[in-house]
Scaffold this motif. Structure first.
Motif, short mmCIF file in Angstrom:
data_model
loop_
_atom_site.label_atom_id
_atom_site.label_comp_id
_atom_site.label_asym_id
_atom_site.label_seq_id
_atom_site.Cartn_x
_atom_site.Cartn_y
_atom_site.Cartn_z
N GLN A 1 0.84 -1.19 0.00
CA GLN A 1 0.00 0.00 0.00
C GLN A 1 0.88 1.24 0.00
O GLN A 1 1.93 1.26 0.63
CB GLN A 1 -0.92 -0.01 1.23
CG GLN A 1 -2.00 1.06 1.21
CD GLN A 1 -3.07 0.77 0.19
OE1 GLN A 1 -3.12 -0.31 -0.40
NE2 GLN A 1 -3.94 1.74 -0.03
N VAL A 2 0.43 2.25 -0.70
CA VAL A 2 1.16 3.52 -0.80
C VAL A 2 0.38 4.60 -0.06
O VAL A 2 -0.84 4.69 -0.18
CB VAL A 2 1.35 3.91 -2.28
CG1 VAL A 2 1.94 5.31 -2.39
CG2 VAL A 2 2.24 2.90 -3.00
N GLN A 3 1.08 5.39 0.70
CA GLN A 3 0.48 6.54 1.36
C GLN A 3 1.09 7.81 0.79
O GLN A 3 2.31 7.91 0.62
CB GLN A 3 0.72 6.50 2.87
CG GLN A 3 0.01 5.38 3.60
CD GLN A 3 0.78 4.08 3.53
OE1 GLN A 3 2.00 4.07 3.65
NE2 GLN A 3 0.08 2.98 3.33
N LEU A 4 0.23 8.77 0.51
CA LEU A 4 0.66 10.08 0.02
C LEU A 4 0.22 11.14 1.02
O LEU A 4 -0.95 11.18 1.42
CB LEU A 4 0.03 10.37 -1.34
CG LEU A 4 0.29 9.37 -2.46
CD1 LEU A 4 -0.45 9.78 -3.73
CD2 LEU A 4 1.78 9.23 -2.74
N VAL A 5 1.15 11.99 1.39
CA VAL A 5 0.86 13.04 2.36
C VAL A 5 1.27 14.38 1.77
O VAL A 5 2.44 14.60 1.46
CB VAL A 5 1.59 12.80 3.69
CG1 VAL A 5 1.30 13.93 4.67
CG2 VAL A 5 1.18 11.45 4.29
N GLU A 6 0.27 15.27 1.65
CA GLU A 6 0.55 16.60 1.11
C GLU A 6 0.86 17.57 2.25
O GLU A 6 0.38 17.41 3.38
CB GLU A 6 -0.64 17.15 0.33
CG GLU A 6 -1.04 16.35 -0.88
CD GLU A 6 -2.36 15.67 -0.68
OE1 GLU A 6 -3.00 15.30 -1.68
OE2 GLU A 6 -2.76 15.49 0.50
N SER A 7 1.60 18.61 1.91
CA SER A 7 1.86 19.69 2.85
C SER A 7 2.06 20.98 2.07
O SER A 7 2.31 20.94 0.86
CB SER A 7 3.09 19.39 3.70
OG SER A 7 4.23 19.24 2.87
N CYS A 22 4.38 16.64 -1.78
CA CYS A 22 3.68 15.37 -1.60
C CYS A 22 4.73 14.29 -1.37
O CYS A 22 5.56 14.04 -2.26
CB CYS A 22 2.84 15.06 -2.83
SG CYS A 22 2.03 13.45 -2.81
N ALA A 23 4.70 13.68 -0.21
CA ALA A 23 5.66 12.64 0.13
C ALA A 23 4.98 11.28 0.09
O ALA A 23 3.90 11.10 0.67
CB ALA A 23 6.22 12.90 1.52
N ALA A 24 5.61 10.34 -0.58
CA ALA A 24 5.07 9.00 -0.70
C ALA A 24 5.80 8.03 0.20
O ALA A 24 7.02 8.12 0.35
CB ALA A 24 5.17 8.53 -2.14
N SER A 25 5.07 7.14 0.81
CA SER A 25 5.67 6.11 1.65
C SER A 25 4.89 4.81 1.46
O SER A 25 3.80 4.80 0.89
CB SER A 25 5.67 6.52 3.12
OG SER A 25 4.33 6.68 3.57
N GLY A 26 5.44 3.73 1.95
CA GLY A 26 4.78 2.45 1.83
C GLY A 26 5.64 1.46 1.06
O GLY A 26 6.86 1.49 1.14
N ARG A 27 4.98 0.64 0.27
CA ARG A 27 5.70 -0.36 -0.49
C ARG A 27 6.61 0.30 -1.52
O ARG A 27 6.53 1.50 -1.73
CB ARG A 27 4.73 -1.31 -1.19
CG ARG A 27 3.91 -0.64 -2.29
CD ARG A 27 3.08 -1.70 -3.02
NE ARG A 27 2.24 -1.15 -4.06
CZ ARG A 27 2.65 -0.95 -5.30
NH1 ARG A 27 3.88 -1.23 -5.64
NH2 ARG A 27 1.82 -0.48 -6.21
#
Length: 125
Positions: A1-7, A22-27
């Motif tokens: 799963q991929v998580q995207l977090v905007e700031s 936008c920072a992406a984390s996860g697989r």
């Protein structure tokens, strides 16, 4: 799963600038494209800009050309939208999104697989 977090959203006067990240984390993250979309009050989400993860080709909607710049940092899994010369009509919730299937239709919101939570941008006149 991929998580995207905007700031980076906020309130700015017309003519000012904001930088969205936008920072992406996860697989293991290897999208075909990363896009920025925006949603105006009472309207559906619409395309603003996209960057191809490999190669860096960019595309913009006409209303932001020359004012917005999308860029990416592959090593940091981050995409940035630099917004200059902001106008009140840019006021919207901005979302980043990742397209991982290579559909080829990168201006269409429903082609994207992962979305951030959105960040409000308000431009006062």
């Amino acid at each position: 799963q991929v998580q995207l977090v905007e700031s980076g959203g906020g309130l700015v006067q017309a003519g000012g600038s904001l930088r969205l990240a936008c920072a992406a984390s996860g697989r293991t993250f290897s999208p075909y494209a990363m896009g920025w979309f925006r949603q105006f009050p009472g309207k559906e989400r619409e395309f603003a800009a996209v960057i191809m993860w490999s190669g860096g080709t960019t595309t913009y909607t006409d209303s932001v050309k020359g004012r917005f710049t999308i860029s990416r940092d592959n090593a940091k899994n981050t995409v940035v939208l630099q917004m200059n010369s902001l106008k009140p009509e840019d006021t919207a919730v901005y979302y980043c999104a990742a397209e991982v299937r290579g559909s080829g239709y990168y201006t269409r919101p429903h082609e994207y697989d992962y979305w951030g939570q959105g960040t409000q941008v308000t431009v006062s006149s």
